[in-house]
Design a protein around this motif. Structure first.
Motif, PDB file in Angstrom:
ATOM      1  N   ALA A  88      -0.305  -0.870   6.834  1.00  0.00           N
ATOM      2  CA  ALA A  88      -1.403  -0.161   7.580  1.00  0.00           C
ATOM      3  C   ALA A  88      -1.452   1.318   7.234  1.00  0.00           C
ATOM      4  O   ALA A  88      -2.687   1.917   6.890  1.00  0.00           O
ATOM      5  CB  ALA A  88      -1.026  -0.131   8.952  1.00  0.00           C
ATOM      6  N   GLN A  89      -0.412   2.193   6.832  1.00  0.00           N
ATOM      7  CA  GLN A  89      -0.504   3.450   6.681  1.00  0.00           C
ATOM      8  C   GLN A  89      -0.801   3.776   5.315  1.00  0.00           C
ATOM      9  O   GLN A  89      -1.588   4.491   4.751  1.00  0.00           O
ATOM     10  CB  GLN A  89       0.869   4.092   6.978  1.00  0.00           C
ATOM     11  N   GLU A  90      -0.092   2.665   4.418  1.00  0.00           N
ATOM     12  CA  GLU A  90      -0.717   2.688   2.979  1.00  0.00           C
ATOM     13  C   GLU A  90      -2.064   2.259   2.796  1.00  0.00           C
ATOM     14  O   GLU A  90      -2.972   3.090   1.869  1.00  0.00           O
ATOM     15  CB  GLU A  90       0.011   1.646   2.009  1.00  0.00           C
ATOM     16  N   LEU A  91      -2.729   1.433   3.603  1.00  0.00           N
ATOM     17  CA  LEU A  91      -4.181   1.171   3.514  1.00  0.00           C
ATOM     18  C   LEU A  91      -4.749   2.712   3.650  1.00  0.00           C
ATOM     19  O   LEU A  91      -5.971   2.906   3.186  1.00  0.00           O
ATOM     20  CB  LEU A  91      -4.630   0.093   4.379  1.00  0.00           C
ATOM     21  N   ASP A  92      -4.361   3.317   4.967  1.00  0.00           N
ATOM     22  CA  ASP A  92      -5.336   4.601   5.302  1.00  0.00           C
ATOM     23  C   ASP A  92      -5.168   5.690   4.431  1.00  0.00           C
ATOM     24  O   ASP A  92      -6.271   6.224   3.879  1.00  0.00           O
ATOM     25  CB  ASP A  92      -4.644   5.142   6.587  1.00  0.00           C
ATOM     26  N   ILE A  93      -4.197   5.780   3.377  1.00  0.00           N
ATOM     27  CA  ILE A  93      -3.838   6.461   2.355  1.00  0.00           C
ATOM     28  C   ILE A  93      -4.866   6.148   1.276  1.00  0.00           C
ATOM     29  O   ILE A  93      -5.565   7.144   0.573  1.00  0.00           O
ATOM     30  CB  ILE A  93      -2.559   6.703   1.877  1.00  0.00           C
ATOM     31  N   SER A  94      -4.896   4.974   1.060  1.00  0.00           N
ATOM     32  CA  SER A  94      -6.089   4.472  -0.173  1.00  0.00           C
ATOM     33  C   SER A  94      -7.395   4.591   0.329  1.00  0.00           C
ATOM     34  O   SER A  94      -8.202   5.098  -0.416  1.00  0.00           O
ATOM     35  CB  SER A  94      -5.814   2.921  -0.351  1.00  0.00           C
ATOM     36  N   ILE A  95      -7.759   4.529   1.528  1.00  0.00           N
ATOM     37  CA  ILE A  95      -9.033   4.710   2.094  1.00  0.00           C
ATOM     38  C   ILE A  95      -9.433   6.418   1.843  1.00  0.00           C
ATOM     39  O   ILE A  95     -10.624   6.527   1.344  1.00  0.00           O
ATOM     40  CB  ILE A  95      -9.172   4.214   3.579  1.00  0.00           C
ATOM     41  N   ASP A  96      -8.325   7.200   2.185  1.00  0.00           N
ATOM     42  CA  ASP A  96      -8.874   8.516   2.008  1.00  0.00           C
ATOM     43  C   ASP A  96      -8.866   9.160   0.484  1.00  0.00           C
ATOM     44  O   ASP A  96      -9.619   9.699   0.229  1.00  0.00           O
ATOM     45  CB  ASP A  96      -7.622   9.463   2.610  1.00  0.00           C
ATOM     46  N   ARG A  97      -8.276   8.255  -0.305  1.00  0.00           N
ATOM     47  CA  ARG A  97      -8.464   8.294  -1.772  1.00  0.00           C
ATOM     48  C   ARG A  97      -9.877   7.968  -2.126  1.00  0.00           C
ATOM     49  O   ARG A  97     -10.371   8.577  -2.808  1.00  0.00           O
ATOM     50  CB  ARG A  97      -7.272   7.675  -2.354  1.00  0.00           C
ATOM     51  N   LEU A  98     -10.208   6.788  -1.757  1.00  0.00           N
ATOM     52  CA  LEU A  98     -11.388   6.221  -2.066  1.00  0.00           C
ATOM     53  C   LEU A  98     -12.632   7.204  -1.657  1.00  0.00           C
ATOM     54  O   LEU A  98     -13.553   7.202  -2.352  1.00  0.00           O
ATOM     55  CB  LEU A  98     -11.342   4.626  -1.552  1.00  0.00           C
TER      56      LEU A  98
END
Length: 335
Positions: A88-98
């Motif tokens: 879940a946290q990895e997904l949020d980091i990925s979203i921020d990067r996108l």
């Protein structure tokens, strides 16, 4: 076959990541040893596109495979760091990067829905209405949701240059070829070519923008030659079992005037007639015959359907070139 000049996500579970994990995750594009994969992939993909434009399809294939392998290897090295507890946290980091990269808003919105679902600990996949299929431009990487655009807003590519990403388990988004889609693209390419060229006088079609760039007439000749090749290969694959298919440098034929009707309008008309006949013929074949094969020295064993799909998708790389040439040469009132 021819030369061309051519986002703020909910954190979900509260999990403290190890410092090394967070460093690797934030530095998107790095492998576990800190190498920037885009330093490899950018040149490889650009070179692959150039080789494809010059008809060097096997060199293009090899570089595409190398780029894909580089991406999958980076993911494989990172995989032990992504667990059910951290995803879940990895997904949020990925979203921020996108978001920082300016990715497609619909893509980001769907990913945020996924993040919110994980935060609520809902154990279900997103519905297709929440996460529509994604289309990626093979030329420039533009992302579009739901459907491919008529023209890529970044590079001008046509819909046939977009790769569709669908939910297929463990199959790397393989795209099963739909025969009717292939035949529809062959037919629509012919209609689009007629719309782009049919109203232009011959002297405009014959004009080159520079010595090294094809004229509109040469593009039309390339369509004409490719259709003759397609017809010939269909004949051979239907007449015999796994025949040898001649390797041709079709792009070299476009400038050979003696091989084509003198007037571009006549050549276009003949191409349209042959294309309509070819599509009707393929539509009338028993379905199994579309998978009859022939052996090509460069491409290996290919089917009638694969050959037709290759031609249809390749034509989509020439239509934008013709579209760009029109404003340079078209008389006033013709756009």
């Amino acid at each position: 076959m021819g030369p061309r000049d051519r986002s703020d996500g909910h954190a979900g579970q509260s999990v403290r990541l190890r410092p090394s994990t967070r460093r690797i995750t934030l530095d998107w594009g790095k492998s576990a040893v800190g190498e920037r994969i885009e330093d490899d992939i950018g040149p490889w993909v650009a070179l692959s596109e150039r080789f494809a434009a010059e008809g060097e399809m096997n060199l293009s294939k090899l570089l595409d495979a190398a780029a894909y392998a580089r991406v999958r290897r980076a993911g494989w090295l990172h995989r032990p760091l992504v667990t059910k507890a951290t995803m879940a946290q990895e997904l949020d980091i990925s979203i921020d990067r996108l978001v920082a990269l300016g990715a497609d808003e619909d893509l980001i919105a769907s990913l945020k829905l996924g993040s919110e679902k994980l935060a609520r600990q809902e154990h279900r996949d997103l519905l297709v209405e929440e996460s529509p299929d994604v289309f990626v431009c093979r030329t420039c990487g533009h992302i579009a949701s739901r459907w491919s655009p008529a023209h890529c807003p970044d590079c001008g590519s046509w819909p046939g240059r977009f790769r569709k990403f669908v939910p297929v388990f463990n199959a790397d988004n393989a795209e099963p070829t739909n025969p009717m889609s292939v035949l529809a693209l062959l037919a629509s390419n012919a209609g689009d070519l007629e719309s782009l060229v049919g109203d232009l006088p011959d002297e405009v079609c014959a004009r080159r923008p520079s010595p090294n760039i094809w004229s509109i007439r040469e593009h039309v000749a390339h369509f004409y030659d490719a259709q003759e090749t397609l017809d010939n290969r269909i004949d051979r694959m239907l007449a015999g079992d796994d025949p040898d298919l001649a390797v041709l440098s079709i792009f070299e034929l476009a400038s050979q005037e003696e091989l084509h009707p003198a007037m571009t309008a006549d050549m276009l008309a003949e191409f349209l007639r042959k294309r309509a006949s070819c599509v009707a013929r393929l539509e009338a074949l028993p379905l199994r015959d579309l998978w009859r094969t022939g052996r090509h020295a460069e491409f290996g064993r290919i089917t009638i359907l694969r050959q037709a799909n290759y031609m249809a998708c390749h034509e989509q790389t020439h239509l934008p070139d013709i579209e760009q040439l029109r404003p340079q040469f078209a008389p006033r009132g013709v756009s």
